[in-house]
Design a protein around this motif. Structure first.
Motif, mmCIF file in Angstrom:
data_model
loop_
_atom_site.group_PDB
_atom_site.id
_atom_site.type_symbol
_atom_site.label_atom_id
_atom_site.label_comp_id
_atom_site.label_asym_id
_atom_site.label_seq_id
_atom_site.Cartn_x
_atom_site.Cartn_y
_atom_site.Cartn_z
ATOM 1 N N GLY A 1 5.835 -3.406 -1.760
ATOM 2 C CA GLY A 1 6.983 -3.339 -2.657
ATOM 3 C C GLY A 1 6.699 -2.684 -3.983
ATOM 4 N N SER A 2 5.469 -2.782 -4.468
ATOM 5 C CA SER A 2 5.127 -2.181 -5.755
ATOM 6 C C SER A 2 5.291 -0.671 -5.744
ATOM 7 C CB SER A 2 3.672 -2.507 -6.124
ATOM 8 O OG SER A 2 3.442 -3.885 -6.107
ATOM 9 N N TYR A 3 5.092 -0.063 -4.582
ATOM 10 C CA TYR A 3 5.037 1.390 -4.504
ATOM 11 C C TYR A 3 6.371 2.045 -4.126
ATOM 12 C CZ TYR A 3 0.096 0.213 -4.440
ATOM 13 O OH TYR A 3 -1.147 -0.315 -4.740
ATOM 14 N N ASP A 4 7.312 1.257 -3.588
ATOM 15 C CA ASP A 4 8.588 1.876 -3.193
ATOM 16 C C ASP A 4 9.804 1.227 -3.847
ATOM 17 O OD1 ASP A 4 8.838 -0.521 -1.797
ATOM 18 O OD2 ASP A 4 8.235 0.361 0.111
ATOM 19 N N ASP A 5 9.579 0.298 -4.775
ATOM 20 C CA ASP A 5 10.685 -0.342 -5.487
ATOM 21 C C ASP A 5 11.291 0.649 -6.485
ATOM 22 O OD1 ASP A 5 12.431 -1.909 -6.872
ATOM 23 O OD2 ASP A 5 10.936 -3.317 -7.654
ATOM 24 N N PRO A 6 12.586 0.984 -6.356
ATOM 25 C CA PRO A 6 13.202 1.927 -7.300
ATOM 26 C C PRO A 6 13.152 1.448 -8.745
ATOM 27 C CG PRO A 6 14.621 1.590 -5.387
ATOM 28 C CD PRO A 6 13.534 0.563 -5.305
ATOM 29 N N ASN A 7 13.096 0.113 -8.938
ATOM 30 C CA ASN A 7 13.049 -0.437 -10.295
ATOM 31 C C ASN A 7 11.637 -0.801 -10.745
ATOM 32 O OD1 ASN A 7 15.929 -0.379 -10.523
ATOM 33 N ND2 ASN A 7 16.026 -2.224 -9.263
ATOM 34 N N GLY A 8 10.634 -0.429 -9.976
ATOM 35 C CA GLY A 8 9.257 -0.801 -10.302
ATOM 36 C C GLY A 8 8.469 0.281 -11.010
ATOM 37 N N GLY A 9 9.151 1.229 -11.646
ATOM 38 C CA GLY A 9 8.458 2.346 -12.287
ATOM 39 C C GLY A 9 7.513 1.924 -13.392
ATOM 40 N N LEU A 10 7.912 0.959 -14.187
ATOM 41 C CA LEU A 10 7.067 0.510 -15.288
ATOM 42 C C LEU A 10 5.776 -0.100 -14.766
ATOM 43 C CD1 LEU A 10 7.117 0.368 -18.388
ATOM 44 C CD2 LEU A 10 8.067 -1.939 -18.193
ATOM 45 N N PHE A 11 5.864 -0.837 -13.665
ATOM 46 C CA PHE A 11 4.675 -1.429 -13.057
ATOM 47 C C PHE A 11 3.755 -0.339 -12.505
ATOM 48 C CE2 PHE A 11 2.674 -3.568 -9.300
ATOM 49 C CZ PHE A 11 1.876 -4.443 -10.015
ATOM 50 N N ARG A 12 4.332 0.648 -11.800
ATOM 51 C CA ARG A 12 3.516 1.735 -11.252
ATOM 52 C C ARG A 12 2.873 2.557 -12.354
ATOM 53 N NH1 ARG A 12 7.951 1.774 -7.650
ATOM 54 N NH2 ARG A 12 9.029 3.375 -8.851
ATOM 55 N N LEU A 13 3.568 2.698 -13.470
ATOM 56 C CA LEU A 13 3.035 3.465 -14.590
ATOM 57 C C LEU A 13 1.725 2.864 -15.092
ATOM 58 C CD1 LEU A 13 4.011 5.961 -16.220
ATOM 59 C CD2 LEU A 13 4.988 4.374 -17.875
ATOM 60 N N SER A 14 1.582 1.544 -14.967
ATOM 61 C CA SER A 14 0.349 0.871 -15.371
ATOM 62 C C SER A 14 -0.639 0.729 -14.221
ATOM 63 C CB SER A 14 0.678 -0.526 -15.923
ATOM 64 O OG SER A 14 1.480 -0.454 -17.077
ATOM 65 N N TYR A 15 -0.123 0.716 -12.995
ATOM 66 C CA TYR A 15 -0.983 0.489 -11.826
ATOM 67 C C TYR A 15 -1.739 1.750 -11.413
ATOM 68 C CZ TYR A 15 -2.169 -2.390 -7.707
ATOM 69 O OH TYR A 15 -2.822 -3.160 -6.774
ATOM 70 N N TYR A 16 -1.046 2.880 -11.344
ATOM 71 C CA TYR A 16 -1.666 4.109 -10.843
ATOM 72 C C TYR A 16 -2.959 4.489 -11.581
ATOM 73 C CZ TYR A 16 2.473 5.161 -7.959
ATOM 74 O OH TYR A 16 3.477 5.132 -7.022
ATOM 75 N N PRO A 17 -3.007 4.452 -12.921
ATOM 76 C CA PRO A 17 -4.251 4.834 -13.588
ATOM 77 C C PRO A 17 -5.432 3.905 -13.284
ATOM 78 C CG PRO A 17 -2.417 4.876 -15.130
ATOM 79 C CD PRO A 17 -1.935 4.187 -13.900
ATOM 80 N N ARG A 18 -5.141 2.702 -12.813
ATOM 81 C CA ARG A 18 -6.203 1.748 -12.498
ATOM 82 C C ARG A 18 -6.614 1.800 -11.027
ATOM 83 N NH1 ARG A 18 -2.823 -1.070 -16.311
ATOM 84 N NH2 ARG A 18 -4.037 -2.106 -17.953
ATOM 85 N N LEU A 19 -5.737 2.327 -10.175
ATOM 86 C CA LEU A 19 -5.942 2.271 -8.733
ATOM 87 C C LEU A 19 -7.076 3.199 -8.293
ATOM 88 C CD1 LEU A 19 -4.534 0.622 -6.561
ATOM 89 C CD2 LEU A 19 -3.028 2.557 -6.124
ATOM 90 N N VAL A 20 -7.911 2.704 -7.379
ATOM 91 C CA VAL A 20 -9.030 3.480 -6.832
ATOM 92 C C VAL A 20 -8.808 3.773 -5.356
ATOM 93 C CG1 VAL A 20 -11.525 3.543 -6.469
ATOM 94 C CG2 VAL A 20 -10.606 2.417 -8.503
ATOM 95 N N TYR A 21 -8.398 2.747 -4.595
ATOM 96 C CA TYR A 21 -8.116 2.910 -3.162
ATOM 97 C C TYR A 21 -6.820 2.186 -2.821
ATOM 98 C CZ TYR A 21 -13.084 4.142 -2.959
ATOM 99 O OH TYR A 21 -14.305 4.713 -3.183
ATOM 100 N N HIS A 22 -6.010 2.833 -1.971
ATOM 101 C CA HIS A 22 -4.787 2.207 -1.456
ATOM 102 C C HIS A 22 -4.748 2.449 0.041
ATOM 103 C CE1 HIS A 22 -0.342 2.643 -0.432
ATOM 104 N NE2 HIS A 22 -0.540 1.347 -0.592
ATOM 105 N N TYR A 23 -4.968 1.369 0.819
ATOM 106 C CA TYR A 23 -5.008 1.462 2.271
ATOM 107 C C TYR A 23 -3.850 0.652 2.856
ATOM 108 C CZ TYR A 23 -9.746 3.193 1.447
ATOM 109 O OH TYR A 23 -10.833 3.917 1.007
ATOM 110 N N HIS A 24 -2.895 1.370 3.426
ATOM 111 C CA HIS A 24 -1.653 0.767 3.923
ATOM 112 C C HIS A 24 -1.790 0.391 5.399
ATOM 113 C CE1 HIS A 24 2.099 1.778 6.240
ATOM 114 N NE2 HIS A 24 2.541 0.752 5.525
#
Length: 655
Positions: free
Chosen positions: A437-460
């Protein structure tokens, strides 16, 4: 678990032989490193500035909300900064604004609203801020003292047990009895810990305040004055080693009883009794509760809620000492994937089991709720459960505590992610399993803005191979590895995974000419074969391409929703699609979308009715409500309801 292992006593079963003697060894012990409690609800080492309090910036909400500055592990508070748990929050006592609660506790609700308006939202004065600064100085001193006490306890209980591949140690270490004794007495005998915990618990408890105790809500002056008396003068540091250093000297405070007696005329608590309750290191709970009413209520709430104040619990990792506090090295977890909401259906079914047996819908619950709550015992239990639930919602949705979650529907795993960022050390890593949900929530942009710079691996992952028994077969989740904030976005993504082995085989794959495996094998089995092209690198350029496809120009590029791309070459394909003409943007402002009927809310209000077992079979089109499964992309007739099953696929040849 034993603190040490002793050699067996010689007996017929263990005869004395010339074989090598059994060596007494140490057993690992984690007593002071483990702590139960609510990881998400607690006070923090976060601060407001004097200027922010005087200007009222701490009261702003929504898009204008300002977050108190989070102190990093090892960072000291600045002279003009006040700890956030000395400042009331407008989201406190959330039951005061609930319509149903107001039906049963109207007078108490009005008094709570009055407290929020006249106390919480009142502008701070210079003397009040100065008093809060003085209390913050005392907090620093008590934090320092308890940190030293805990360091001494850790040294006293340190286990010399080694971990492979280091050679085993022969040093026995402290006994289990000693370790457990130190653990049991550390927090109970520490005056600094007890005082700080009570103050932090009192602030957290205001989010869960029962309206029956509305008379015990403190004024700002009372709260700060009581905190100053609770903490007393600066405690003498353990490191000074003076005689009696394990006690807090109250002589300076007792010599100021004359000013205290003058204050008593305007304070709504018994200051003299408060001093008596805090005369020794161990607080006198009974005297304390009689002296300060909100401390009594707070202790009752905290006993059940188990607030966890991270920096207080682990000062050697998260405290103010720059020489020792650097944050956690590693954080791993599988946090709950639960939305933070209040739903009373299960509770009403406990009161009236037939509602659950008959699988009652929202409209039925609305009809029966008042009748069920007419019974006093049911009402008390209902209001208590609702108070706890609304307190959790208010705290976990608070924009000053979890600012990056603003705008999106709060899910517990997101709160865990944000908490992990705050307690993680620099150049260290955390890994959490959570939903997508963090990655496809239309209203979750503020969260992704802080998450992406910290993310190293994302395995779906797709749970087709049933890796977890307690997760639905169709559930999608991901392994997410992150670190402290970085300057640029760069992480590795693999999607459509069914097994962990695909990750390692993709990373070790070397043949670029080999076709990329699809979702299934030729035999129809889920494909777990890896390929180097499954590794998709996500950076600023990738997000720019995604942004142009799925977001509008007003949103930041690094807040774009994340696309699930099976192979890396699809990034170029999407880029080419973006370069073609788009029609909807040309119509911007000329159309709008509505949700029409809300499936849950409109059932509660009685506008629509749902039938199951058997499903409703409409005879006229005006009797039917079209919902998502009925149509699909390019397929206006996709599924329909049938009598004994919710939906079934339509066969176009039969229409």
């Amino acid at each position: 678990m034993n603190g040490s292992v002793d050699a067996p006593t010689p007996s017929p079963h263990y005869p004395s032989t010339p074989s090598p003697a059994f060596t007494r060894g140490a057993t690992p012990w984690f007593g002071l490193r483990l702590r139960p409690g609510n990881s998400l609800i607690g006070a923090r080492r976060a601060v407001w500035t004097k200027a922010q309090l005087l200007s009222g910036q701490h009261l702003k909400s929504g898009d204008e909300a300002v977050e108190p500055r989070q102190l990093k592990p090892g960072e000291a508070r600045q002279p003009q900064e006040v700890y956030h748990y000395l400042v009331f929050d407008p989201d406190m006592v959330p039951t005061a604004g609930d319509a149903l609660v107001r039906q049963y506790q109207r007078e108490e609700s009005d008094r709570a609203k009055l407290w929020i308006r006249n106390t919480v939202k009142a502008r701070w004065t210079e003397p009040e801020v100065d008093l809060a600064l003085a209390v913050s100085d005392l907090i620093d001193a008590h934090e320092q003292r308890y940190s030293e006490e805990r360091q001494a306890a850790l040294a006293q209980t340190q286990c010399p047990a080694s971990v492979w591949p280091h050679p085993p140690t022969t040093e026995p270490g402290p006994s289990l009895a000693l370790q457990e004794k130190v653990k049991a007495s550390l927090e109970a005998a520490s005056g600094s810990f007890q005082r700080l915990k009570l103050l932090m618990d009192s602030w957290c408890a205001l989010f869960f305040w029962p309206l029956d105790e509305v008379a015990a809500l403190p004024s700002r002056e009372d709260f700060l004055e009581a905190a100053q008396l609770l903490l007393g003068p600066h405690p003498q540091p353990v490191s000074q080693g003076a005689e009696g250093a394990d006690r807090i000297n109250l002589e300076p405070e007792t010599s100021n009883l004359a000013p205290l007696n003058i204050k008593q005329f305007r304070l709504n608590f018994d200051g003299a009794e408060l001093l008596r309750a805090t005369a020794a290191d161990a607080l006198d709970a009974e005297v304390l509760g009689n002296a300060v009413p909100w401390y009594r209520v707070s202790r009752e709430i905290a006993t059940k809620a188990q607030f966890n104040h991270w920096e207080l619990a682990f000062p050697e990792v998260l405290g103010q000492q720059a020489t020792q506090s650097a944050g956690f090295d590693l954080i791993l977890g599988n946090p709950p994937w639960l939305k933070v909401t209040w739903a009373d259906a299960s509770l009403l079914c406990d009161f009236e089991p037939l509602l659950g047996v008959k699988s009652a819908r929202s409209a039925v619950f609305n009809k029966e709720r008042t009748k069920i709550l007419n019974r006093q015992q049911n009402l008390q239990e209902y209001l208590c459960s609702q108070r706890i639930s609304l307190g959790n919602i208010a705290f976990l949705n608070n924009h000053k505590l979890y600012k990056v979650l603003r705008g999106s529907q709060t899910n517990l795993y997101r709160n865990f992610v944000v908490t992990a960022w705050k307690i993680l050390g620099p150049n260290r890593f955390g890994g959490l399993l959570h939903t997508e949900g963090s990655y496809d929530d239309p209203n979750g942009g503020l969260f992704r803005l802080s998450y992406y710079p910290r993310l190293v691996y994302h395995y779906h992952f797709k749970k087709e191979l049933k890796l977890f028994d307690d997760v639905h077969d169709q559930a999608e989740f991901s392994i997410n590895v992150f670190s402290r904030d970085q300057s640029n976005v760069y992480f590795e993504q693999i999607v459509n995974l069914y097994h962990l082995t695909t990750i390692t085989s993709s990373r070790s794959h070397t043949d670029p000419c080999q076709p990329v495996p699809g979702l299934k094998t030729d035999d129809g089995a889920w494909n777990i074969q890896g390929h180097r092209d499954r590794l998709v690198e996500i950076n600023g350029d990738s997000l720019k391409i995604f942004h142009s496809l799925v977001e509008d120009s007003s949103k930041p590029i690094c807040s774009a929703r994340l696309l699930k791309l099976h192979v890396r070459q699809l990034v170029e394909v999407i880029d080419k699609i973006n370069n073609s003409q788009k029609w909807l943007p040309l119509l911007e402002g000329k159309y709008f979308a509505t949700e029409l009927f809300h499936e849950s809310n409109d059932q509660r209000s009685g506008i629509i009715t749902r039938f199951d077992n058997p499903s409703f079979q409409p005879n006229l089109t005006r009797q039917m409500i079209v919902s998502g499964p009925h149509f699909y992309v390019g397929t206006p007739l996709n599924r329909t309801a049938r009598k004994n099953v919710n939906i079934e696929m339509l066969t176009m040849k039969l229409i």
